[in-house]
Design a protein around this motif. Structure first.
Motif, PDB file in Angstrom:
ATOM      1  N   GLY A   1    -116.807  11.008  25.250  1.00 36.93           N
ATOM      2  CA  GLY A   1    -115.772  10.390  26.065  1.00 36.93           C
ATOM      3  C   GLY A   1    -114.416  10.368  25.369  1.00 36.93           C
ATOM      4  N   LYS A   2    -114.235  11.204  24.339  1.00 38.06           N
ATOM      5  CA  LYS A   2    -112.966  11.241  23.613  1.00 38.06           C
ATOM      6  C   LYS A   2    -111.976  12.151  24.323  1.00 38.06           C
ATOM      7  N   LEU A   3    -110.722  11.770  24.226  1.00 39.61           N
ATOM      8  CA  LEU A   3    -109.643  12.561  24.803  1.00 39.61           C
ATOM      9  C   LEU A   3    -109.344  13.721  23.860  1.00 39.61           C
ATOM     10  N   SER A   4    -109.570  14.946  24.316  1.00 39.71           N
ATOM     11  CA  SER A   4    -109.342  16.123  23.487  1.00 39.71           C
ATOM     12  C   SER A   4    -107.925  16.642  23.610  1.00 39.71           C
ATOM     13  N   GLU A   5    -107.376  16.574  24.824  1.00 38.56           N
ATOM     14  CA  GLU A   5    -106.034  17.111  25.059  1.00 38.56           C
ATOM     15  C   GLU A   5    -105.406  16.351  26.212  1.00 38.56           C
ATOM     16  N   PHE A   6    -104.094  16.137  26.111  1.00 39.88           N
ATOM     17  CA  PHE A   6    -103.357  15.449  27.169  1.00 39.88           C
ATOM     18  C   PHE A   6    -101.990  16.102  27.267  1.00 39.88           C
ATOM     19  N   SER A   7    -101.543  16.380  28.486  1.00 35.59           N
ATOM     20  CA  SER A   7    -100.229  17.004  28.645  1.00 35.59           C
ATOM     21  C   SER A   7     -99.651  16.676  30.014  1.00 35.59           C
ATOM     22  N   LYS A   8     -98.322  16.621  30.052  1.00 30.74           N
ATOM     23  CA  LYS A   8     -97.595  16.421  31.304  1.00 30.74           C
ATOM     24  C   LYS A   8     -96.726  17.659  31.504  1.00 30.74           C
ATOM     25  N   LEU A   9     -96.870  18.305  32.637  1.00 29.82           N
ATOM     26  CA  LEU A   9     -96.133  19.541  32.930  1.00 29.82           C
ATOM     27  C   LEU A   9     -95.166  19.284  34.077  1.00 29.82           C
ATOM     28  N   ARG A  10     -93.889  19.581  33.844  1.00 34.59           N
ATOM     29  CA  ARG A  10     -92.880  19.365  34.881  1.00 34.59           C
ATOM     30  C   ARG A  10     -91.998  20.595  35.007  1.00 34.59           C
ATOM     31  N   PRO A  11     -91.538  20.865  36.216  1.00 33.33           N
ATOM     32  CA  PRO A  11     -90.593  21.970  36.381  1.00 33.33           C
ATOM     33  C   PRO A  11     -89.219  21.543  35.853  1.00 33.33           C
ATOM     34  N   ASN A  12     -88.304  22.474  35.816  1.00 34.78           N
ATOM     35  CA  ASN A  12     -86.942  22.197  35.376  1.00 34.78           C
ATOM     36  C   ASN A  12     -86.217  21.446  36.498  1.00 34.78           C
ATOM     37  N   LEU A  13     -86.170  20.121  36.381  1.00 36.28           N
ATOM     38  CA  LEU A  13     -85.583  19.299  37.441  1.00 36.28           C
ATOM     39  C   LEU A  13     -84.084  19.540  37.587  1.00 36.28           C
ATOM     40  N   ARG A  14     -83.417  19.854  36.494  1.00 35.74           N
ATOM     41  CA  ARG A  14     -81.979  20.130  36.563  1.00 35.74           C
ATOM     42  C   ARG A  14     -81.718  21.378  37.415  1.00 35.74           C
ATOM     43  N   LEU A  15     -82.542  22.410  37.227  1.00 35.06           N
ATOM     44  CA  LEU A  15     -82.403  23.625  38.037  1.00 35.06           C
ATOM     45  C   LEU A  15     -82.671  23.331  39.503  1.00 35.06           C
ATOM     46  N   ILE A  16     -83.709  22.545  39.780  1.00 35.86           N
ATOM     47  CA  ILE A  16     -84.042  22.194  41.164  1.00 35.86           C
ATOM     48  C   ILE A  16     -82.888  21.446  41.815  1.00 35.86           C
ATOM     49  N   GLU A  17     -82.352  20.461  41.111  1.00 34.56           N
ATOM     50  CA  GLU A  17     -81.249  19.677  41.669  1.00 34.56           C
ATOM     51  C   GLU A  17     -79.995  20.524  41.855  1.00 34.56           C
ATOM     52  N   THR A  18     -79.729  21.428  40.911  1.00 34.83           N
ATOM     53  CA  THR A  18     -78.564  22.313  41.021  1.00 34.83           C
ATOM     54  C   THR A  18     -78.686  23.223  42.242  1.00 34.83           C
TER      55      THR A  18
ATOM     56  N   HIS B   1     -80.530  22.754  44.914  1.00 42.75           N
ATOM     57  CA  HIS B   1     -80.475  21.947  46.136  1.00 42.75           C
ATOM     58  C   HIS B   1     -79.028  21.551  46.454  1.00 42.75           C
ATOM     59  N   SER B   2     -78.285  21.129  45.441  1.00 44.72           N
ATOM     60  CA  SER B   2     -76.885  20.737  45.649  1.00 44.72           C
ATOM     61  C   SER B   2     -76.057  21.915  46.148  1.00 44.72           C
ATOM     62  N   GLU B   3     -76.312  23.084  45.595  1.00 43.99           N
ATOM     63  CA  GLU B   3     -75.591  24.285  46.033  1.00 43.99           C
ATOM     64  C   GLU B   3     -75.909  24.607  47.488  1.00 43.99           C
ATOM     65  N   ALA B   4     -77.171  24.480  47.869  1.00 42.88           N
ATOM     66  CA  ALA B   4     -77.558  24.745  49.258  1.00 42.88           C
ATOM     67  C   ALA B   4     -76.874  23.757  50.199  1.00 42.88           C
ATOM     68  N   VAL B   5     -76.840  22.478  49.813  1.00 43.35           N
ATOM     69  CA  VAL B   5     -76.198  21.465  50.651  1.00 43.35           C
ATOM     70  C   VAL B   5     -74.699  21.746  50.775  1.00 43.35           C
ATOM     71  N   ARG B   6     -74.056  22.106  49.671  1.00 43.03           N
ATOM     72  CA  ARG B   6     -72.619  22.400  49.686  1.00 43.03           C
ATOM     73  C   ARG B   6     -72.312  23.579  50.624  1.00 43.03           C
ATOM     74  N   LEU B   7     -73.125  24.632  50.513  1.00 43.15           N
ATOM     75  CA  LEU B   7     -72.919  25.807  51.370  1.00 43.15           C
ATOM     76  C   LEU B   7     -73.210  25.480  52.839  1.00 43.15           C
ATOM     77  N   GLU B   8     -74.234  24.664  53.095  1.00 43.48           N
ATOM     78  CA  GLU B   8     -74.541  24.279  54.476  1.00 43.48           C
ATOM     79  C   GLU B   8     -73.402  23.474  55.091  1.00 43.48           C
ATOM     80  N   ARG B   9     -72.757  22.626  54.296  1.00 41.77           N
ATOM     81  CA  ARG B   9     -71.626  21.851  54.812  1.00 41.77           C
ATOM     82  C   ARG B   9     -70.449  22.754  55.151  1.00 41.77           C
TER      83      ARG B   9
END
Length: 181
Positions: free
Chosen positions: A67-84, A86-94
């Protein structure tokens, strides 16, 4: 031909074939199927917690015997790229919306160019998220097969989705994240 020979040598049997002509080119798609042996679970458990993109995908490998924890990891995408993106798409849509209002300038050369840019940025955002999800799924599947681990997946619930929407992210940004793979 090499692909077909390889699949046949692995014991695959052709199950579906499709052929079509596109201009001067002939395309053939063949699907092979083979019997596989189920993997007998070993002493490991791979626990996967799928959260919102903001929190990422967390996984842990637990040694089933002790029951020992052998490995633990959190994987996330590049949130800055996602937000950038999305913001560009919103700006162009406006900008496109401003052309569309009133005089109908959205059908002009400038309007059509803007619309193509909007579609390009949105495709890029969704392609990035889909690619990230596929890479992580592939990586975790290989870990599970290599360790012969039992897999337990905790998927994001509707309550988690509602909480993400209440977090005060920019309008539409959380929707873009939630609707992507």
């Amino acid at each position: 031909m090499k692909y077909i020979k390889d699949r046949l040598s692995e014991g695959g049997k052709p199950k579906l074939a499709r052929a079509w002509i596109d201009g001067e080119n002939l395309y053939v798609a063949v699907v092979f199927e083979r019997e596989v042996e189920p993997i007998e679970p070993g002493g490991y458990i791979l626990v996967i917690d799928v959260n919102s993109w903001k929190n990422g995908i967390t996984y842990a490998i637990i040694n089933g015997g002790g029951g020992k924890l052998s490995e633990f990891s959190k994987l996330r995408p590049n949130l800055r790229l996602i937000e950038t993106l999305h913001s560009e798409a919103v700006r162009l849509e406006r900008k496109y919306g401003a052309l569309r209002g009133g005089l109908g300038l959205h059908k002009s050369v400038e309007g059509k160019r803007l619309w193509r840019q909007v579609k390009y940025v949105k495709r890029k955002l969704h392609a990035y998220l889909k690619d990230f999800a596929q890479k992580i799924a592939h990586e975790l599947a290989l870990k599970a097969v290599r360790l012969k681990a039992r897999v337990v997946i905790d998927d994001m619930l509707e309550e988690s989705r509602r909480e993400l929407l209440k977090e005060g992210l920019p309008d539409g940004f959380s929707q873009a994240i939630l609707t992507s793979p």
